[in-house]
Design an enzyme around this catalytic site. Structure first.
Site, PDB file in Angstrom:
ATOM      1  N   ARG A  36      35.026  35.911  47.890  1.00 14.08           N
ATOM      2  CA  ARG A  36      35.328  37.261  47.453  1.00 14.08           C
ATOM      3  C   ARG A  36      35.074  38.256  48.590  1.00 14.08           C
ATOM      4  O   ARG A  36      35.854  39.187  48.810  1.00 14.08           O
ATOM      5  CB  ARG A  36      34.447  37.588  46.236  1.00 14.08           C
ATOM      6  CG  ARG A  36      34.728  38.897  45.607  1.00 14.08           C
ATOM      7  CD  ARG A  36      34.363  38.908  44.130  1.00 14.08           C
ATOM      8  NE  ARG A  36      32.966  39.280  43.919  1.00 14.08           N
ATOM      9  CZ  ARG A  36      32.487  39.700  42.737  1.00 14.08           C
ATOM     10  NH1 ARG A  36      33.283  39.757  41.681  1.00 14.08           N
ATOM     11  NH2 ARG A  36      31.230  40.015  42.598  1.00 14.08           N
TER      12      ARG A  36
ATOM     13  N   GLY B 218      27.972  44.060  47.424  1.00 11.99           N
ATOM     14  CA  GLY B 218      28.717  43.785  46.205  1.00 11.99           C
ATOM     15  C   GLY B 218      30.187  44.074  46.412  1.00 11.99           C
ATOM     16  O   GLY B 218      30.559  45.215  46.672  1.00 11.99           O
TER      17      GLY B 218
ATOM     18  N   LYS C 129      36.661  44.938  35.626  1.00 10.22           N
ATOM     19  CA  LYS C 129      37.542  45.763  36.453  1.00 10.22           C
ATOM     20  C   LYS C 129      38.574  44.966  37.251  1.00 10.22           C
ATOM     21  O   LYS C 129      39.622  45.497  37.606  1.00 10.22           O
ATOM     22  CB  LYS C 129      36.695  46.612  37.419  1.00 10.22           C
ATOM     23  CG  LYS C 129      35.872  47.665  36.700  1.00 10.22           C
ATOM     24  CD  LYS C 129      35.088  48.526  37.675  1.00 10.22           C
ATOM     25  CE  LYS C 129      34.237  49.522  36.903  1.00 10.22           C
ATOM     26  NZ  LYS C 129      33.562  50.481  37.794  1.00 10.22           N
TER      27      LYS C 129
ATOM     28  N   ASN D 205      39.785  50.856  36.980  1.00  9.40           N
ATOM     29  CA  ASN D 205      38.878  51.325  35.932  1.00  9.40           C
ATOM     30  C   ASN D 205      39.554  52.240  34.922  1.00  9.40           C
ATOM     31  O   ASN D 205      38.881  52.798  34.065  1.00  9.40           O
ATOM     32  CB  ASN D 205      37.604  51.954  36.513  1.00  9.40           C
ATOM     33  CG  ASN D 205      37.840  53.312  37.146  1.00  9.40           C
ATOM     34  OD1 ASN D 205      38.977  53.714  37.384  1.00  9.40           O
ATOM     35  ND2 ASN D 205      36.761  54.020  37.440  1.00  9.40           N
TER      36      ASN D 205
ATOM     37  N   GLY E 162      23.392  56.932  40.587  1.00  9.80           N
ATOM     38  CA  GLY E 162      24.694  56.409  40.150  1.00  9.80           C
ATOM     39  C   GLY E 162      25.564  57.413  39.415  1.00  9.80           C
ATOM     40  O   GLY E 162      26.791  57.327  39.459  1.00  9.80           O
TER      41      GLY E 162
ATOM     42  N   GLY F 146      34.648  44.743  41.510  1.00  5.81           N
ATOM     43  CA  GLY F 146      35.585  45.845  41.272  1.00  5.81           C
ATOM     44  C   GLY F 146      35.100  47.156  41.861  1.00  5.81           C
ATOM     45  O   GLY F 146      35.805  47.806  42.638  1.00  5.81           O
ATOM     46  N   ALA F 147      33.873  47.551  41.531  1.00  7.16           N
ATOM     47  CA  ALA F 147      33.373  48.840  42.011  1.00  7.16           C
ATOM     48  C   ALA F 147      33.147  48.818  43.515  1.00  7.16           C
ATOM     49  O   ALA F 147      33.503  49.767  44.231  1.00  7.16           O
ATOM     50  CB  ALA F 147      32.078  49.211  41.276  1.00  7.16           C
TER      51      ALA F 147
ATOM     52  N   THR G 120      34.913  49.098  32.499  1.00  6.89           N
ATOM     53  CA  THR G 120      33.723  48.988  33.322  1.00  6.89           C
ATOM     54  C   THR G 120      33.291  47.522  33.440  1.00  6.89           C
ATOM     55  O   THR G 120      34.034  46.610  33.050  1.00  6.89           O
ATOM     56  CB  THR G 120      32.608  49.948  32.824  1.00  6.89           C
ATOM     57  OG1 THR G 120      31.542  49.935  33.755  1.00  6.89           O
ATOM     58  CG2 THR G 120      32.108  49.568  31.450  1.00  6.89           C
TER      59      THR G 120
END
Lengths: 277, 277
Positions: free
Chosen positions: A172, A143, A82, A103, A253, A146-147, A78
Site C-alpha cells: 500500500r 498511514g 474510504k 469521503n 484532528g 484513505g485519509a 469514514t
C-alpha cells in the site's frame, strides 16, 4: 420560520426530509451529524446527516441499499470504508482518484454516483488556519490508507517541499508513493522520515481506542517538529499528549473536519434554497 | 437535560443515535417521523424515525441494506410494502400471519428479524376511542392489501358480527377471506356488501393522489352508515368529503396511526431507559 427564542434550530424530521448517511465502523466517534445538522437546520435545509454503523463485511450491501433510497442525496464515508467505497461510484474527482479514496459520494441528476475526497483540502485548510503552512516544509505522513493518501496529495499540492509516506502494509505504501510521485516527481519517498520532518502526521486510526499502540514514537522527532493527528475522538490522543510532554507543538484532528463542512455543503448543494414552509 | 425554555425536545442526531427507518412509496404522506420523534426526544430516547422512499423494485435491496446497519433497531413499513416485507422476517406475529402483512419489523437479540402488524389494533382502538365500536356491527372493508387484511382481522377479533372484504384483485380477495374464515367461521364473506354495512372502511391507498378515483361510491350506503378512511393525507379525502355531503358520519385515517404509537414504542423497547448524558 426561524424562531428568535431558539438561537439554534435543531433538525426536524418530516416525511420529505432528505438523508445524508455517514458510514463508518466504529461510528461513535463521527462528528459530521453534530457539526452539520445544526447548520442545515439554521439554513432551513430539510436534510439530515444520520450515523450508519456499517461493518466492512456488510459495506456493499449497505451502500447498495442506501443508493436505492430515493431521498438519500449523498453519503459521507469514514474509517475504514474510504477506499472500498470507490467501487460504488462511476466517476471519481481528481482528488479522489489521486488519493485512491473518497469521503463523499453524491447522486448525480442522471442517477449515477460521483465520489470526491475533501479530507486533504480540509486538513491543509485547518493546518494553515492554525498557523502551520506546509509550503516549503518537509512532512512525514504515517498511514497510507484513505485519509493518509488524501492528506499526502493535498500537502504536495500545497507546496510541501518533501513528503515521506509510511505504512505497515508495504504494498500500500509503495502504491501511493508511486501514484503521488508520478504527479509530483522527486518530492515523495516511502519510509517514516521522522528524524528530518518539520511536520509529522498520524493518518492511521491508532488512538481511537484507549489501548491502541502509538502510531510512531515522538521521541524520534527533531525538536520543534509539529505533531498532528487526524483522530478526532479523543481530542487529545495519547500521541498528542506524549508529544506535548516532549515539548512539541501539536495540531488536533478536529480542524480537518470543521474545515470540510462548507466543502460538503457546496458539494451536496446544501444552500438555503429549500426553505421550509 | 430537559431545558425548561424548550417545552418539546426536538431530536438531536449524534454519532450514537439509533435509527428506525419508515419505508414507503410515496413517502410524503408518512406521519410516523412527526408523531414519534417529538415523543422520543421528550423521553430522552436517542433514536429517530427517518423517512425512506423505497420503490417496489428496490425494496429487497433497500431492506437488505438497512438490516445490515448495526444501529438500525427496527423498521416501520407502509404502502405498498406491507405484504412483500414479510419475506425479510424469520418470525411473524399472530396478527401479521393472519393479515398476511406487517407494518413493523424489529431486530431480535440473536440478530434475526421479527415482523408484527399493529394496523388492525391501532385502527380498532381509534374507532372505539371515537365512539364507534365494531362489536355486533356489520362491516365492509374495501381493499385486501396489507392494511385491509390487518384491519379485517382486528375487526373480527373485536366482535364485528359480519365482515365483507372486497378487492379488485379477486385472488387476493378470496385468499384473505379464506384465511379469516378459517379463524372466524361463518362471519366473513367476499364482496363489497355496501348496502347492508353499518361501517364501511376504505383500506386502499385511493385518495392519496388528488386525481385518484373513489374506492367506492358512498351513494350506495344505507343512511347513517359510518364511512372510515385509512388514508391520512389529505386528512379529508375526497371520499370523506363526499360522504359528509351525503350526511354520513366519518372517521379519519389519523387515529389508526396515533393509536399505534404506544404499540410501536413497546415493540421497539423505546422506553425512557436510554437517557442522554
Amino acid at each position: 420560520m426561524p424562531n428568535s427564542t431558539h438561537p439554534l434550530r435543531r433538525p426536524e424530521i418530516g416525511a420529505e426530509t432528505r438523508l445524508i448517511p455517514v458510514l463508518g465502523d466504529p461510528i461513535a466517534q463521527v462528528r459530521a451529524p453534530a457539526l452539520m445538522n445544526g447548520l442545515l437546520a439554521e439554513r432551513g435545509v430539510d436534510t439530515v446527516v444520520i450515523p450508519v454503523h456499517a461493518r466492512a463485511e456488510n459495506l456493499d450491501s449497505v451502500v447498495r441499499g442506501l443508493q436505492a433510497i430515493e431521498n438519500v442525496r449523498g453519503l459521507l464515508i469514514t474509517v475504514p470504508h474510504k477506499i472500498d467505497i470507490l467501487r460504488h461510484a462511476a466517476v471519481h474527482s481528481p482528488a479522489a482518484a489521486l488519493a485512491g479514496s473518497a469521503n463523499a459520494l453524491r447522486r448525480e441528476p442522471d442517477g449515477s454516483w460521483h465520489a470526491a475526497n475533501f479530507d486533504g483540502a480540509g486538513f491543509v485548510a485547518g493546518l494553515v488556519a492554525h498557523g502551520f503552512s506546509p509550503a516549503g516544509r518537509q512532512v512525514a505522513v504515517i498511514g497510507a490508507g484513505g485519509a493518509g493518501s488524501a492528506v499526502s496529495a493535498a500537502l504536495l499540492d500545497a507546496e510541501a517541499s518533501r513528503l515521506t509516506v509510511y505504512d505497515r502494509d508495504g504494498d500500500r505504501m509503495i502504491a501511493i508513493v508511486d501514484r503521488l510521485g508520478s504527479r509530483w516527481p522527486g518530492r515523495v519517498e516511502a519510509g517514516a522520515g521522522l528524524g528530518a520532518a518539520d511536520i509529522v502526521i498520524n493518518a492511521t486510526p491508532l488512538g481511537l481506542g484507549p489501548t491502541d499502540e502509538l502510531p510512531f514514537d515522538p521521541a524520534c522527532l527533531r525538536p520543534g517538529a509539529l505533531v498532528a493527528d487526524i483522530v478526532m475522538r479523543p481530542r487529545r490522543t495519547r500521541l498528542l499528549r506524549l508529544a506535548e510532554t516532549l515539548g512539541h507543538p501539536v495540531h488536533y484532528g478536529e480542524p480537518m473536519l470543521t474545515h470540510q463542512v462548507e466543502l460538503y455543503c457546496a458539494y451536496f448543494g446544501l444552500a438555503a434554497e429549500e426553505l421550509r414552509a
